[in-house]
Motif scaffolding. Sequence first.
Motif, mmCIF file in Angstrom:
data_model
loop_
_atom_site.group_PDB
_atom_site.id
_atom_site.type_symbol
_atom_site.label_atom_id
_atom_site.label_comp_id
_atom_site.label_asym_id
_atom_site.label_seq_id
_atom_site.Cartn_x
_atom_site.Cartn_y
_atom_site.Cartn_z
ATOM 1 N N VAL A 1 0.761 -1.244 0.081
ATOM 2 C CA VAL A 1 -0.049 0.076 -0.145
ATOM 3 C C VAL A 1 0.794 1.339 0.080
ATOM 4 C CG1 VAL A 1 -1.935 1.228 1.148
ATOM 5 C CG2 VAL A 1 -1.977 -1.301 1.293
ATOM 6 N N ASP A 2 0.934 1.862 -1.254
ATOM 7 C CA ASP A 2 2.070 2.833 -1.298
ATOM 8 C C ASP A 2 1.699 4.067 -0.456
ATOM 9 O OD1 ASP A 2 3.337 1.491 -3.201
ATOM 10 O OD2 ASP A 2 2.131 2.624 -4.813
ATOM 11 N N GLU A 3 0.493 4.562 -0.157
ATOM 12 C CA GLU A 3 0.242 5.591 0.752
ATOM 13 C C GLU A 3 0.700 5.317 2.201
ATOM 14 O OE1 GLU A 3 -3.720 4.830 -1.417
ATOM 15 O OE2 GLU A 3 -1.754 3.762 -1.242
ATOM 16 N N ILE A 4 0.567 3.991 2.467
ATOM 17 C CA ILE A 4 1.005 3.791 3.982
ATOM 18 C C ILE A 4 2.628 3.775 3.892
ATOM 19 C CG2 ILE A 4 1.075 2.124 6.034
ATOM 20 C CD1 ILE A 4 -1.769 3.853 5.319
ATOM 21 N N ASN A 5 3.156 3.184 2.833
ATOM 22 C CA ASN A 5 4.639 2.940 2.915
ATOM 23 C C ASN A 5 5.414 4.448 2.531
ATOM 24 O OD1 ASN A 5 5.735 0.110 3.237
ATOM 25 N ND2 ASN A 5 4.290 -0.198 1.441
ATOM 26 N N ASP A 6 4.947 4.993 2.032
ATOM 27 C CA ASP A 6 5.443 6.408 1.597
ATOM 28 C C ASP A 6 5.533 7.092 2.883
ATOM 29 O OD1 ASP A 6 5.899 5.450 -1.115
ATOM 30 O OD2 ASP A 6 4.196 6.737 -1.863
ATOM 31 N N VAL B 1 8.580 8.838 4.935
ATOM 32 C CA VAL B 1 8.704 10.163 5.553
ATOM 33 C C VAL B 1 9.197 10.182 6.899
ATOM 34 C CG1 VAL B 1 7.470 12.337 5.903
ATOM 35 C CG2 VAL B 1 7.464 11.127 3.598
ATOM 36 N N ILE B 2 8.441 9.355 7.787
ATOM 37 C CA ILE B 2 8.842 9.261 9.195
ATOM 38 C C ILE B 2 10.118 8.972 9.260
ATOM 39 C CG2 ILE B 2 8.304 8.160 11.406
ATOM 40 C CD1 ILE B 2 5.226 8.476 10.317
ATOM 41 N N ALA B 3 10.612 7.748 8.684
ATOM 42 C CA ALA B 3 11.999 6.989 8.929
ATOM 43 C C ALA B 3 13.037 8.000 8.458
ATOM 44 C CB ALA B 3 11.892 5.967 8.242
ATOM 45 N N GLU C 1 10.424 -5.946 6.827
ATOM 46 C CA GLU C 1 9.860 -4.767 6.333
ATOM 47 C C GLU C 1 10.814 -3.854 6.853
ATOM 48 O OE1 GLU C 1 7.630 -4.458 3.894
ATOM 49 O OE2 GLU C 1 7.140 -6.796 4.051
ATOM 50 N N LYS C 2 11.239 -3.771 7.934
ATOM 51 C CA LYS C 2 12.084 -2.629 8.469
ATOM 52 C C LYS C 2 13.361 -2.713 7.686
ATOM 53 C CE LYS C 2 10.735 -2.903 13.339
ATOM 54 N NZ LYS C 2 11.083 -3.261 14.546
ATOM 55 N N ALA C 3 13.992 -3.955 7.212
ATOM 56 C CA ALA C 3 15.151 -3.879 6.500
ATOM 57 C C ALA C 3 14.968 -3.285 5.091
ATOM 58 C CB ALA C 3 15.447 -5.185 6.277
ATOM 59 N N LYS C 4 13.845 -3.608 4.651
ATOM 60 C CA LYS C 4 13.445 -3.183 3.167
ATOM 61 C C LYS C 4 13.168 -1.591 3.288
ATOM 62 C CE LYS C 4 9.977 -6.152 2.071
ATOM 63 N NZ LYS C 4 8.733 -6.549 1.414
ATOM 64 N N MET C 5 12.634 -0.889 4.343
ATOM 65 C CA MET C 5 12.638 0.468 4.657
ATOM 66 C C MET C 5 14.040 0.988 4.835
ATOM 67 S SD MET C 5 10.507 2.999 4.548
ATOM 68 C CE MET C 5 8.791 2.018 4.794
ATOM 69 N N ARG D 1 7.203 16.824 2.846
ATOM 70 C CA ARG D 1 6.794 15.964 4.103
ATOM 71 C C ARG D 1 7.707 15.648 5.245
ATOM 72 N NH1 ARG D 1 3.428 11.380 1.547
ATOM 73 N NH2 ARG D 1 2.759 11.079 3.368
ATOM 74 N N ILE D 2 8.928 15.482 4.749
ATOM 75 C CA ILE D 2 10.182 15.128 5.636
ATOM 76 C C ILE D 2 10.332 16.416 6.385
ATOM 77 C CG2 ILE D 2 12.543 14.540 5.816
ATOM 78 C CD1 ILE D 2 12.098 12.813 3.319
ATOM 79 N N GLY D 3 10.420 17.525 5.838
ATOM 80 C CA GLY D 3 11.102 18.865 6.375
ATOM 81 C C GLY D 3 9.896 19.307 7.433
#
Length: 137
Positions: free
Chosen positions: A31-36, A40-42, A91-95, A129-131
């Motif tokens: 789900v791109d919206e959630i992953n994106d 940003v948070i990461a 999933e953490k590793a992918k991120m 979004r990061i800033g």
Amino acid sequence: MIRRLSHMFACAAVAALVAGAVSARPHLSEVDEINDGLFVIAVAKEIRDYCPEISARTLKAYDFLWKLRKQAREMGYSDTEIKAYIGDDKEKAKMRVRGEAYLKEHGVTYEDPQTFCALGRVEIEKSSRIGALLRAK
């Protein structure tokens, strides 16, 4: 009578299968919206962790995270599914791979904390979004 009940049961079973197929949703990793949003948070967290000149906008970050959770819930994902996805080591590793590629693409190296600061200031300045999750000290 038995034939009629049998037919009704078969119809109900088919309806349940069709309903299940319709409500099937992709794994949260797709789900791109959630992953994106998690990306940003990461990245914002990594910048603030390595740059002593930048801090988190903590309330804004928590609000952003709660909105992502709400969005996932509205898509039909349970809290258990959301927590399992966020806690999944694969999933953490992918991120992490995705985040490190982004940092490298923007000239950031772990050997030089000032490169994190430079990226953080750029993200803050352009109100990305990061800033939006960062603050210069």
